[in-house]
Design a protein around this motif. Structure first.
Motif, mmCIF file in Angstrom:
data_model
loop_
_atom_site.group_PDB
_atom_site.id
_atom_site.type_symbol
_atom_site.label_atom_id
_atom_site.label_comp_id
_atom_site.label_asym_id
_atom_site.label_seq_id
_atom_site.Cartn_x
_atom_site.Cartn_y
_atom_site.Cartn_z
ATOM 1 N N LEU A 171 0.851 -1.202 0.000
ATOM 2 C CA LEU A 171 0.018 0.027 0.044
ATOM 3 C C LEU A 171 0.825 1.387 0.243
ATOM 4 C CD1 LEU A 171 -2.718 1.196 0.162
ATOM 5 C CD2 LEU A 171 -2.701 1.090 2.522
ATOM 6 N N LEU A 172 2.019 1.250 0.888
ATOM 7 C CA LEU A 172 2.868 2.047 0.838
ATOM 8 C C LEU A 172 3.559 2.574 -0.589
ATOM 9 C CD1 LEU A 172 4.312 4.579 2.584
ATOM 10 C CD2 LEU A 172 5.877 2.850 3.039
ATOM 11 N N LEU A 173 4.007 1.396 -1.277
ATOM 12 C CA LEU A 173 4.365 1.499 -2.654
ATOM 13 C C LEU A 173 3.603 2.133 -3.624
ATOM 14 C CD1 LEU A 173 6.961 -1.448 -3.161
ATOM 15 C CD2 LEU A 173 7.447 1.011 -2.899
ATOM 16 N N PHE A 174 2.098 1.732 -3.352
ATOM 17 C CA PHE A 174 1.316 2.123 -4.117
ATOM 18 C C PHE A 174 0.991 3.714 -4.226
ATOM 19 C CE2 PHE A 174 -3.176 2.931 -5.157
ATOM 20 C CZ PHE A 174 -3.354 2.837 -6.577
ATOM 21 N N LEU A 175 0.953 4.146 -3.009
ATOM 22 C CA LEU A 175 0.724 5.544 -2.490
ATOM 23 C C LEU A 175 1.918 6.363 -2.920
ATOM 24 C CD1 LEU A 175 -1.070 5.212 0.962
ATOM 25 C CD2 LEU A 175 -2.146 5.741 -1.066
ATOM 26 N N LEU A 176 3.052 5.759 -2.826
ATOM 27 C CA LEU A 176 4.458 6.683 -3.480
ATOM 28 C C LEU A 176 4.336 6.752 -4.991
ATOM 29 C CD1 LEU A 176 6.952 5.336 -1.003
ATOM 30 C CD2 LEU A 176 6.061 7.589 -0.853
ATOM 31 N N ALA A 177 3.916 5.615 -5.525
ATOM 32 C CA ALA A 177 3.841 5.646 -7.120
ATOM 33 C C ALA A 177 2.726 6.753 -7.505
ATOM 34 C CB ALA A 177 3.442 4.302 -7.543
ATOM 35 N N VAL A 178 1.665 6.731 -6.874
ATOM 36 C CA VAL A 178 0.564 7.556 -7.169
ATOM 37 C C VAL A 178 0.979 8.981 -7.111
ATOM 38 C CG1 VAL A 178 -1.804 8.436 -6.663
ATOM 39 C CG2 VAL A 178 -1.268 5.919 -6.896
ATOM 40 N N ALA A 179 1.642 9.358 -5.820
ATOM 41 C CA ALA A 179 2.121 10.770 -5.515
ATOM 42 C C ALA A 179 3.285 11.249 -6.341
ATOM 43 C CB ALA A 179 2.168 10.685 -4.306
#
Length: 179
Positions: A171-179
């Motif tokens: 989830l943290l990787l996904f949020l960093l990729a979106v941001a």
């Protein structure tokens, strides 16, 4: 002065500690090394407590080493306590408690397969994305373990913890990729 041995005695004159032969069941059963060792331990304790003289201890020790049956061993310790507090005399016990076989070991419980699946999925969750199956199978495994009295709770809990940590990582990787 010669020391009399257990087998060298006159049959009419037996030592005071040798009880008269009785018709007790299983006295003819063959004794093993462990049985002789237990008998010698009882004799050592009796000697250390002052219940036997050095000569009596030596005679009984030699007789225990040469004994072939439970009856012969039981005769050597019949007048001695086999523990810290002797039990009251009972009707002819076939085998003294010193020579009883220990109870069988308890059988191991089977391990929950779902717990193992949860653990494997959670360990591979950092490489791919099977953290959701790890969490689901971990919860199912804990429920199954409680209901069926299975083993493997540690694997289910570890699978859950690693599954949740893997989920948070992705989830943290996904949020960093979106941001």
């Amino acid at each position: 002065m010669s020391v009399q041995r257990w087998g060298d005695q006159d049959p009419q004159r037996q030592p005071a500690w040798a009880p008269a032969p009785q018709a007790v069941g299983q006295v003819g059963m063959r004794a093993g090394h462990a049985d002789r060792d237990r008998t010698i331990d009882v004799l050592k304790a009796a000697f250390a407590e002052g219940r036997l003289s050095a000569q009596e201890y030596e005679q009984r020790h030699e007789a225990a080493a040469a004994a072939q049956t439970y009856g012969q061993l039981a005769t050597l310790v019949a007048d001695l306590p086999s523990g810290p507090m002797p039990a009251p005399l009972q009707a002819a016990q076939p085998v003294p408690a010193t020579f009883l076989v220990p109870p069988p070991m308890p059988q191991a419980r089977p391990t929950s397969a779902l717990a193992v699946v949860s653990l494997v999925c959670s360990l591979t969750g950092f490489l791919m994305l099977p953290v959701v199956p790890a969490v689901i199978t971990g919860h199912l495994a804990r429920q199954q373990i409680r209901e069926r009295n299975l083993d493997g709770d540690w694997a289910a809990v570890l699978g859950l913890v690693l599954g949740y940590l893997g989920g948070a990582f992705w989830l943290l990787l996904f949020l960093l990729a979106v941001a």
